[in-house]
Design a protein around this motif. Structure first.
Motif, short mmCIF file in Angstrom:
data_model
loop_
_atom_site.label_atom_id
_atom_site.label_comp_id
_atom_site.label_asym_id
_atom_site.label_seq_id
_atom_site.Cartn_x
_atom_site.Cartn_y
_atom_site.Cartn_z
N LYS A 3 0.85 -1.19 0.00
CA LYS A 3 0.00 0.00 0.00
C LYS A 3 0.88 1.24 0.00
N GLY A 4 0.35 2.36 -0.49
CA GLY A 4 1.10 3.60 -0.48
C GLY A 4 1.35 4.09 0.93
N GLU A 5 2.57 4.58 1.17
CA GLU A 5 2.90 5.14 2.48
C GLU A 5 3.05 6.66 2.38
N SER A 6 3.75 7.11 1.35
CA SER A 6 3.85 8.52 1.00
C SER A 6 4.24 8.56 -0.47
N ALA A 7 4.35 9.73 -1.06
CA ALA A 7 4.66 9.81 -2.49
C ALA A 7 5.97 9.07 -2.78
N GLY A 8 5.89 8.08 -3.68
CA GLY A 8 7.07 7.33 -4.06
C GLY A 8 7.52 6.28 -3.06
N ARG A 9 6.72 6.02 -2.05
CA ARG A 9 7.05 5.01 -1.04
C ARG A 9 5.86 4.10 -0.79
N ILE A 10 6.14 2.83 -0.53
CA ILE A 10 5.10 1.87 -0.20
C ILE A 10 5.52 1.07 1.03
N TRP A 11 4.53 0.46 1.68
CA TRP A 11 4.73 -0.61 2.65
C TRP A 11 4.44 -1.92 1.92
#
Length: 380
Positions: free
Chosen positions: A258-266
């Motif tokens: 899932k998205g964590e912040s722009a350009g980052r996922i968990w």
């Protein structure tokens, strides 16, 4: 005042709750206005293990059809909590997409049919409609079930609210207070803890991965609670992936992200490695598997693994939560086996179990849930 106590350590209590993670804290909050309650926590702070390492979402179908009634019934309490409990909701919108390849179309169809029949809002998607939800999704992942109601949970805020509510209602909390032994003396339990000895009318076993060990220390037969390690990564991508990405799950159960912040996922490889209770760390092979499975699904270059952690998810043999009185000793009560869905089901489980222990019966959607499928009485 003893070190590790929020007040003086009591010599007696009506209900002794073993564990102050989300299971124990939510029950204490629901019960402490009606019974005297003492929570004992083995660690220096509550929520150190499973609660503090959650991937933090409410997903109505997560955990399967046996868990879904508890998740569905808990939604309102998380989305619109009482003003005295929290000034703001614990949920923020996310959406969920359970995906598969062409060969998985039947499995996706079955998923949609099963949960739609139970009142879950879920839509069948295919082809371009799937690709539109996840930029960079590889074209072979062409089948999906879409759930618009999926949300992120502010786990830290929820756990803190339960602890505050429990304290406000009169519950006591002792940390660094593992249960060492317990025995019945007449109508009471005499319990030795890391902070002292206390007598209790009822013991509630909310010890997570340690639930069967706590039972054994009380002379109670275990029900087969097995902890499994789950690996989580925070991955920085060299691609413009939005923070509002859906929770994306493989219908075959081999990953979710899932998205964590722009350009980052968990990201997790959805691993389930049987473990003894303890403080676990991720294994390098599971990290490599997670990245491989991610890249089989999307074309996003991985720039860095920024964080990695692991936690224990504990299941009963049938993978449904276990809450209610032990089948042989009614003064020993289980609240365990909540897998990876204990946070999203905590409003329902705590209210239903508190009613068994002397609180008023819940109304509304929670009151409509039948607790019998989750009772320890099912284990012969």
């Amino acid at each position: 005042m003893r070190r590790g106590m929020t007040g003086s350590f009591p010599s007696t209590t009506d209900v002794l709750i073993v564990g102050a993670g989300i299971a124990g804290a939510s029950l204490a909050a629901a019960l402490a206005s009606y019974r005297s309650v003492l929570m004992i926590e083995a660690e220096e702070q509550p929520g150190y293990h499973a609660t503090g390492r959650s991937a933090a979402f409410w997903h109505e179908s997560y955990g399967g059809a046996g868990v879904q009634p508890l998740s569905s019934a808990s939604f309102a309490a998380l989305a619109d909590p009482a003003a005295e409990f929290s000034e703001r909701p614990f949920l923020s919108p996310r959406t969920a997409l359970t995906i598969g390849r062409a060969a998985d179309a039947g499995a996706v169809d079955a998923f949609v049919a099963e949960f739609a029949a139970k009142g879950v809002e879920v839509a069948r998607l295919s082809g371009a409609a799937v690709a539109d939800k996840v930029p960079g999704l590889r074209p072979e992942w062409s089948e999906a079930a879409y759930e618009p109601a999926c949300s992120d949970i502010d786990v830290a805020a929820l756990h803190a609210a339960y602890l505050r509510a429990a304290k406000r209602a009169g519950a006591a909390l002792a940390v660094q207070a593992p249960l060492r032994a317990a025995r019945r003396e007449g109508e009471r339990w005499r319990v030795e803890t890391g902070q002292g000895t206390v007598e209790a009318t009822t013991i509630v076993n909310a010890a997570g991965a340690w639930a069967d060990r706590v039972a054994a220390a009380c002379g109670i037969a275990p029900v087969g609670i097995q902890p499994y390690r789950r690996t989580m990564l925070q991955v920085r991508l060299d691609a413009p992936v939005p923070a509002a990405l859906p929770l994306v799950l493989d219908v075959g159960g081999s990953f979710y992200f899932k998205g964590e912040s722009a350009g980052r996922i968990w990201l997790t490889p959805h691993d389930e490695t049987p473990m003894a209770p303890g403080d676990v760390a991720p294994d390098e092979i599971d990290i490599a598997v997670a990245i491989d499975r991610l890249q089989s699904a999307v074309d996003w270059p991985v720039a860095a693994i920024e964080r990695k952690w692991a936690g224990l998810r504990s299941f009963a043999p049938d993978r449904r939560p276990v809450f209610g009185a032990d089948r042989r000793e009614p003064a020993f009560v289980w609240c365990a086996g909540q897998g990876g869905f204990g946070i999203q089901t905590s409003p329902a489980i705590s209210a239903l179990l508190a009613a068994e222990l002397g609180a008023p019966a819940p109304g509304g959607a929670i009151g409509a849930v039948d607790p019998m499928p989750y009772s320890p009485q099912r284990f012969a």
